[in-house]
Design an enzyme around this catalytic site. Structure first.
Site, PDB file in Angstrom:
ATOM      1  N   SER A 137       0.787  -1.236   0.000  1.00  6.30           N
ATOM      2  CA  SER A 137       0.000   0.000   0.000  1.00  6.30           C
ATOM      3  C   SER A 137       0.820   1.287   0.000  1.00  6.30           C
ATOM      4  O   SER A 137       0.242   2.360  -0.179  1.00  6.30           O
ATOM      5  CB  SER A 137      -0.957   0.015   1.190  1.00  6.30           C
ATOM      6  OG  SER A 137      -2.012  -0.878   0.951  1.00  6.30           O
ATOM      7  N   LYS A 196       0.265   3.388  -2.962  1.00  2.40           N
ATOM      8  CA  LYS A 196      -0.918   4.241  -3.123  1.00  2.40           C
ATOM      9  C   LYS A 196      -0.552   5.730  -3.146  1.00  2.40           C
ATOM     10  O   LYS A 196      -1.294   6.548  -3.697  1.00  2.40           O
ATOM     11  CB  LYS A 196      -1.925   3.953  -2.002  1.00  2.40           C
ATOM     12  CG  LYS A 196      -2.520   2.545  -2.104  1.00  2.40           C
ATOM     13  CD  LYS A 196      -3.341   2.175  -0.879  1.00  2.40           C
ATOM     14  CE  LYS A 196      -3.895   0.750  -0.984  1.00  2.40           C
ATOM     15  NZ  LYS A 196      -4.520   0.283   0.263  1.00  2.40           N
ATOM     16  N   TYR A 227      -3.975  -2.476  -9.970  1.00  4.55           N
ATOM     17  CA  TYR A 227      -3.841  -2.291  -8.522  1.00  4.55           C
ATOM     18  C   TYR A 227      -2.914  -3.349  -7.905  1.00  4.55           C
ATOM     19  O   TYR A 227      -1.988  -3.019  -7.158  1.00  4.55           O
ATOM     20  CB  TYR A 227      -5.230  -2.326  -7.863  1.00  4.55           C
ATOM     21  CG  TYR A 227      -5.168  -2.336  -6.362  1.00  4.55           C
ATOM     22  CD1 TYR A 227      -4.830  -1.195  -5.648  1.00  4.55           C
ATOM     23  CD2 TYR A 227      -5.418  -3.510  -5.649  1.00  4.55           C
ATOM     24  CE1 TYR A 227      -4.750  -1.220  -4.260  1.00  4.55           C
ATOM     25  CE2 TYR A 227      -5.339  -3.542  -4.273  1.00  4.55           C
ATOM     26  CZ  TYR A 227      -5.004  -2.395  -3.574  1.00  4.55           C
ATOM     27  OH  TYR A 227      -4.910  -2.425  -2.210  1.00  4.55           O
ATOM     28  N   TYR A 267      -4.506   3.989   8.072  1.00  6.23           N
ATOM     29  CA  TYR A 267      -5.855   3.431   8.285  1.00  6.23           C
ATOM     30  C   TYR A 267      -6.375   3.815   9.665  1.00  6.23           C
ATOM     31  O   TYR A 267      -6.254   4.967  10.060  1.00  6.23           O
ATOM     32  CB  TYR A 267      -5.837   1.902   8.074  1.00  6.23           C
ATOM     33  CG  TYR A 267      -5.041   1.512   6.871  1.00  6.23           C
ATOM     34  CD1 TYR A 267      -5.483   1.875   5.605  1.00  6.23           C
ATOM     35  CD2 TYR A 267      -3.823   0.843   6.967  1.00  6.23           C
ATOM     36  CE1 TYR A 267      -4.743   1.563   4.478  1.00  6.23           C
ATOM     37  CE2 TYR A 267      -3.076   0.525   5.844  1.00  6.23           C
ATOM     38  CZ  TYR A 267      -3.550   0.889   4.615  1.00  6.23           C
ATOM     39  OH  TYR A 267      -2.819   0.595   3.512  1.00  6.23           O
ATOM     40  N   VAL A 291       1.334  -3.572   3.801  1.00  4.11           N
ATOM     41  CA  VAL A 291       1.380  -4.850   4.519  1.00  4.11           C
ATOM     42  C   VAL A 291       2.647  -5.661   4.226  1.00  4.11           C
ATOM     43  O   VAL A 291       2.846  -6.715   4.820  1.00  4.11           O
ATOM     44  CB  VAL A 291       0.136  -5.738   4.265  1.00  4.11           C
ATOM     45  CG1 VAL A 291      -1.101  -5.144   4.926  1.00  4.11           C
ATOM     46  CG2 VAL A 291      -0.086  -6.021   2.800  1.00  4.11           C
TER      47      VAL A 291
HETATM   48  N1  GLN Z   1      -2.239  -5.342  -1.845  1.00  3.20           N
HETATM   49  C1  GLN Z   1      -2.751  -5.242  -0.503  1.00  3.20           C
HETATM   50  C2  GLN Z   1      -4.247  -5.433  -0.475  1.00  3.20           C
HETATM   51  O1  GLN Z   1      -4.898  -4.979  -1.352  1.00  3.20           O
HETATM   52  C3  GLN Z   1      -2.371  -3.903   0.052  1.00  3.20           C
HETATM   53  C4  GLN Z   1      -2.877  -3.691   1.457  1.00  3.20           C
HETATM   54  C5  GLN Z   1      -1.923  -2.928   2.323  1.00  3.20           C
HETATM   55  O2  GLN Z   1      -0.736  -2.852   2.091  1.00  3.20           O
HETATM   56  N2  GLN Z   1      -2.441  -2.401   3.415  1.00  3.20           N
HETATM   57  O3  GLN Z   1      -4.795  -6.052   0.382  1.00  3.20           O
END
Ligand code: GLN
Length: 315
Positions: free
Chosen positions: A64, A67, A191, A243, A261
């Site tokens: 993420s 993003k 994505y 988050y 993650v």
């Molecule tokens: N690719 C992961 C997902 O879509 C990214 C989530 C994350 O890093 N928080 O679940």
């Protein structure tokens, strides 16, 4: 000026010895195998000095953190029109939550939760093919980091594509509200691909330089975004980048930051430094346990926090 060499060495030593390391993400199977014993850190200062500790050269899955770069690209494509399709408020929910989408009619709270990032991917896909859009995204990150070796990890991409049912649900649900232009499968191909990029701490800290430098890459002077847009991206990182732990991250670290993650975090000390940390063990909210602690230590040792006077003499 602080002795950053000593500070990074001290933090790295503490993190390598820390007993409580969190747990790696296991819903993307290859991520579950990553060694939580490792820790890496890199700081790039505004004047271009680089300080590293631990496994700063080891590749990890961007997840993420991507993003931030995706949002930067999407704002370049459609500007403020993006905000008709994605909000700018913290969600207070988990990164992969679907719960608010029904009452908010398919408009995700912000571009850093999964639903918001899927809308951003739809924008970046435009009318193109997922493969070309992913290549464009990868080129953009390479440009930011000034490193042409950065690439997508195909094993992670395949694994997440095979197991990403929840993201498919989010995409389908938003499509039902008319908030995706392209087919959910194509949007998710981009994505998942952006999330599967592998980077190390040095590359990530380099890629984040434009956010500490009012939108320009400091050494080349190349403008990535306007100063106003860099400030807004930083504001979103501060309020939404972790988050439902974004408030706690602001409380403990006080810097714009974006987690993934894979265990990476990009943090920005505006006007001062771009910082990347990595350790694969996550806390309950899916943010790197030791990465967060390392940034907290760094903020305490340096006074680098947007809530401290970073330019006050003597700090
Ligand atoms: N690719 C992961 C997902 O879509 C990214 C989530 C994350 O890093 N928080 O679940």
């Amino acid at each position: 000026m602080h002795d950053l060499t000593a500070i990074v060495a001290d933090i790295t030593e503490e993190m390598l010895a820390a007993p409580d390391r969190g747990r790696p993400a296991d819903y993307i199977p290859p991520l579950a195998r990553v060694d939580v014993g490792k820790f890496g850190m890199a700081i790039v200062t505004l004047d271009g000095r680089v300080f590293t500790g631990g496994s700063a050269d080891e590749l990890f899955s961007l997840q993420s953190v991507s993003k931030v770069f995706a949002l930067t690209l999407a704002l370049g494509r459609v500007g403020d029109q993006l905000w008709n399709r994605v909000g700018r408020e913290p969600s207070g929910s988990a990164f992969n939550s679907i719960v608010q989408l029904e009452s908010e009619r398919g408009i995700p709270r912000n571009p850093f939760i999964n639903a918001g990032a899927i809308v951003v991917a739809d924008v970046n896909l435009g009318r193109g093919a997922p493969r070309e859009s992913l290549a464009e995204f990868t080129r953009f990150v390479r440009h930011l980091a000034d490193d042409d070796t950065i690439a997508v990890d195909q094993e992670i991409l395949k694994s997440e594509s095979e197991t990403g049912y929840r993201n498919l649900a989010l995409a389908n649900y938003m499509k039902s509200f008319g908030n995706l232009n392209r087919p959910p499968e194509d949007v998710l191909a981009l994505y998942f691909g952006q999330c599967a990029i592998a980077m190390n701490c040095v590359q990530l800290a380099m890629a984040g330089r434009y956010l500490m430098a009012a939108g320009r890459i400091p050494d080349s002077g190349h403008r990535i975004v306007s100063a106003a847009r860099a400030r807004r991206i930083n504001a979103l990182m501060l309020t939404c980048g972790h988050y439902d732990a974004s408030g706690d991250f602001a409380f403990r670290v006080g810097l714009p930051g974006k987690s993934g993650v894979g265990g990476g975090i990009l943090a920005v000390a505006p006007g001062v430094a771009s910082i990347a940390v990595w350790s694969a063990g996550l806390n309950a909210q899916g943010n790197s346990q030791l990465g967060t602690l390392a940034l907290e230590r760094l903020a305490v040792r340096t006074g680098w926090s947007v809530f401290d006077g970073m330019n006050v003499p003597g700090i």
